[in-house]
Scaffold this active site. Sequence first.
Site, PDB file in Angstrom:
ATOM      1  N   HIS A   1      -4.521   3.305  -4.666  1.00 34.14           N
ATOM      2  CA  HIS A   1      -3.745   2.895  -3.499  1.00 34.14           C
ATOM      3  C   HIS A   1      -4.021   1.416  -3.160  1.00 34.14           C
ATOM      4  O   HIS A   1      -3.114   0.640  -2.871  1.00 34.14           O
ATOM      5  CB  HIS A   1      -4.113   3.804  -2.321  1.00 34.14           C
TER       6      HIS A   1
ATOM      7  N   GLU B   1      -2.212  -0.837  -5.472  1.00 31.87           N
ATOM      8  CA  GLU B   1      -0.811  -0.964  -5.069  1.00 31.87           C
ATOM      9  C   GLU B   1      -0.667  -2.080  -4.012  1.00 31.87           C
ATOM     10  O   GLU B   1       0.208  -2.940  -4.110  1.00 31.87           O
ATOM     11  CB  GLU B   1      -0.321   0.378  -4.520  1.00 31.87           C
ATOM     12  N   HIS B   2      -1.544  -2.098  -3.031  1.00 31.36           N
ATOM     13  CA  HIS B   2      -1.492  -3.144  -2.002  1.00 31.36           C
ATOM     14  C   HIS B   2      -1.705  -4.535  -2.598  1.00 31.36           C
ATOM     15  O   HIS B   2      -1.030  -5.490  -2.230  1.00 31.36           O
ATOM     16  CB  HIS B   2      -2.574  -2.897  -0.949  1.00 31.36           C
TER      17      HIS B   2
ATOM     18  N   GLU C   1      -7.287  -7.301   2.537  1.00 27.76           N
ATOM     19  CA  GLU C   1      -6.363  -6.180   2.346  1.00 27.76           C
ATOM     20  C   GLU C   1      -7.077  -4.828   2.422  1.00 27.76           C
ATOM     21  O   GLU C   1      -6.439  -3.820   2.716  1.00 27.76           O
ATOM     22  CB  GLU C   1      -5.603  -6.358   1.032  1.00 27.76           C
TER      23      GLU C   1
ATOM     24  N   GLU D   1      -4.268   1.714   7.623  1.00 33.19           N
ATOM     25  CA  GLU D   1      -3.312   2.728   7.206  1.00 33.19           C
ATOM     26  C   GLU D   1      -3.968   4.111   7.289  1.00 33.19           C
ATOM     27  O   GLU D   1      -3.369   5.079   7.749  1.00 33.19           O
ATOM     28  CB  GLU D   1      -2.854   2.435   5.778  1.00 33.19           C
TER      29      GLU D   1
HETATM   30 ZN   LIG Z   1      -0.603   1.614   1.670  1.00 31.55          ZN
END
Ligand SMILES: [Zn+2]
Length: 1011
Positions: free
Chosen positions: A118, A121-122, A192, A199
């Site tokens: 995940h 992906e960011h 990030e 999130e």
């Molecule tokens: Zn995310």
Amino acid sequence: MPETKAVSTLDNVVVKSPNDRRLYRVIELENGLSALLIHDPDIYPEGYAADQIDEDDEDGEEEEEDSDGSYEDDEEGDDEDDDEVEGKGDQQTKKAAAAMCVAMGSFLDPPEAQGLAHFLEHMLFMGSSEFPDENEYDSYLSKHGGSSNAYTEMEHTCYHFEVKREFLQGALKRFSQFFVAPLMKTEAMEREVLAVDSEFNQALQNDACRLQQLQCYTSAKGHPFNRFSWGNKKSLSGAMENGVDLRECIMKLYKEYYHGGLMKLVVIGGESLDTLESWVVELFGDVKNGSKIMPTLEAKGPIWEGGKLYRLEAVKDVHTLDLTWTLPPLRHAYVKKPEDYLAHLLGHEGKGSLLSFLKGKGWATSLSAGVGDDGINRSSLAYVFGMSIHLTDSGLEKIYDIIAYTYQYLKLLRDASPQEWIFKELQDIGNMDFRYAEEQAADDYAAELSENMLAYPVEHIIYGDYVYRTWDSKMIADLMGFFTPKNMRIDVVSKSIKSEEFQTEPWFGSHYIVEDVPLVLMETWINPSEVDNSLHLPSENQFIPSDFSIRATSSDGDLKSQSPPKCIIDEPLMKFWYKLDETFKVPRANTYFRINLKGAYGSVKNCLLTELFINLLKDELNEIIYQATKLETSLSMYGDKLELKVFGFNEKIPALLSKILAIAKSFMPSLDRFKVIKENMERGLRNTNMKPLNHSTYLRLQLLCKRIYDSDEKLSVLNDLSLTDLNSFIPEVRSQIFIEALCHGNLSEDEAVNISNIFKNSLTVEPLPVKSRHGEQITCFPLSAKLVRDVNVKNKSETNSVVELYYQIEPEEAKSTRMKAVLDLFSEIIEEPLFNQLRTKEQLGYVVECGPRLTYRVHGFCFCVQSSKYGPVHLLGRIDNFIKDIEGMLEQLDEESFEDYRSGLIGRLLEKDPSLLSETNELWSQIVDKRYMFDYSQKEAEELRSIEKKDVMKWYKTYFKESSPKSRRLAVRVWGCDTNMKETQTDPKSVQVIADAVAFKSTSKFYPSLC
Ligand SMILES: [Zn+2]
């Protein structure tokens, strides 16, 4: 550019609906990457010519966000509408889009750094060698009417975007670099991680997420399920503190799996397939070469230990029972879909069904069954079949009985042996849905197809989801063999767990206990001695349509399709709008009704009695509505208006409406259903505003709307209401009505008149006079208002705080779109800089957004931030700081960029509705708002052409600059559980604190009601 070629090219292989005008080509590059190219003729309806593209590349600063103003009942929404041809490039068009699905996901997270897939992906969004700026990609999209998103699943990761048609190539250039040379700078990584953490904090108080994580946490050690896929600061930064080199890990993951063999790309454009192919070959040719063999996972033994019951403490006031059976992976059997056969029966809601039976007992309110669509439920390891039942208070006491009846129903299915006619029904419906599929937004379509490329052979990339080709009764019978107590996991989610000795799931911190299911129960479940008489298979479905004839007669619908709806009935009792669809030519229609009921919103008590009535009516109608498989029905209340929508395949609409109205006319509820529904409503009210973002919106609307009933007050009044109160109220509320309706789609005018007659004939009532209909009024803030409303979070464990800063603008001017045009343009310009500053750079929280708010036709503009790290005073300070900077930002904005934003917005406004349903919704919003400007978006687009940068500047100075008397604002601050309201002592003196909403409104002025 190195000259790579496509090693294979397949045209006309992908099976598509005869209604689908798009062309499909599948190519494969030397590096193993396969791509589905889609030429959509509606993107350039005037024909595509290479010279009309003013090639990509200008530069600047902007970014996306999938803004979501959708928390409101009656607010905002993006518009699109019809338009006429007016000069070059003004035709209705569609956006271009692309998606990339990579066959790796959270199952491949290293145990020492969970959530890494995940996080990766960011990180791909944070710049590449060729486009090093962190927000380059999003900025480019935002300037050209586009947006993007991505998600990480267990076995794949999907990235997608959409953009104004002539910028597809430019967007693909930036997008392709994600997969060629991302930078993954350490400094960006450190920031990030915070976005991933924010999130995760969004999911922290969500019961469904907590349950999923409990299921993962309690799965067999060493099994791929046994993980934490969200990732957070603890799992990622924590790994670094433990000596793990996170950058090295992430690069390893990228190097190992981000190669052509595992990539599926979808590109949708208006250019020819050859042009799209040449772009893909050029831009994605540099992707690393790789094998097509999917990553393998080690999994031995069952996922869960049988015979266990888990009780998980819920955040919300709910009781749910989840039964989970592990099946073998069934992807290869997609042309048979045996799991859907069982889902159809176990999840059935008609007479004889398990749900119908459990409702009769007063134990359940709803039930769903089947293999979920997400990656954890459908993986290469297993298909996880779930049954989720919402329970009443008394149902919670009967868990084991409910399971026993479930096994009785399973026995019934076994004894009856698989029935081919049921499969045929599913087959008919699947084929119908495929043949007459409604088009989706381009980026959703691209994402879906890229996922399908991983799942299905080339010819079934589209059809795979719909196909029921082969009846295989043995396979179904075999599958039923997996529905045993030993292979079942039981989860009960409820607010109260009765034990002091709970355990704690480490990532979410949720409390749970584990119980052993008594062996004797397990044994009786395996083979029940009897099946209750009221359980039986469903009867044949009478509501499956068979008439698909099309009413539209013109072969070239272009001109007619732009005519507005026509008012065919205008009487004291009803007003009917009608439009024949000549654009989509599918056998579908959408019929919407808003029914003002007498005195339905006159007091809090009346409001509750009306809601009780409607909810009981819905409950009564459930079995009929459920049978009408190909029709959607919804019933909801807005003020004194009951909104009824019946839509889908048009053939059976009149039949269904007749049944609904016949029942609505005479229905009187029974005591046992009254109790269940009242309990459900009480639970709903207790759960209201548990999410801070919903809460802040609610608090704003509470101050804006003159008449709104407080949810706590509603709860206490509801408590005292009896069936006698309701039964004396129903005839009264039904005695006078007014109906406003829209019939749009595959219906002739006669058929629409017929529908109005169904209402006339079924309801013998008086018309409700105009003066007795409720119209909402909106508070008019005083000049220079600087209002603040502070409230604590409702959920005591909620760490998120929210600040919603609302600027009131003005009510709409009659027949004018100017104010809306400036507002939308302003929003377009500042959205990405806001996101880039407050989220990417300052990392305040996961939700950072802004946008127009239209509240009963009064314009406003909102800035909203949700944070689990900072308190509301800090957040408001940072938003204020950003708003101050807008002036300079606007001044520095060059004419060319301004023009990009403006034409991007015009493009969006003139976008063609993708489906009949979206067109209907646009038309309906004009009726609901009583504006009746059916060419609203077209008008707004025209208006935009005369708006210049100085107009936006002037507008900003008038409504946002602190020194301007017309700058009127309300800051709603919802305080998270770790914050301290004492911080408000630092608020400036000029602020007016609203302690009591009712007192505030009693001294306020209101705008005249517009709708
Ligand atoms: Zn995310």
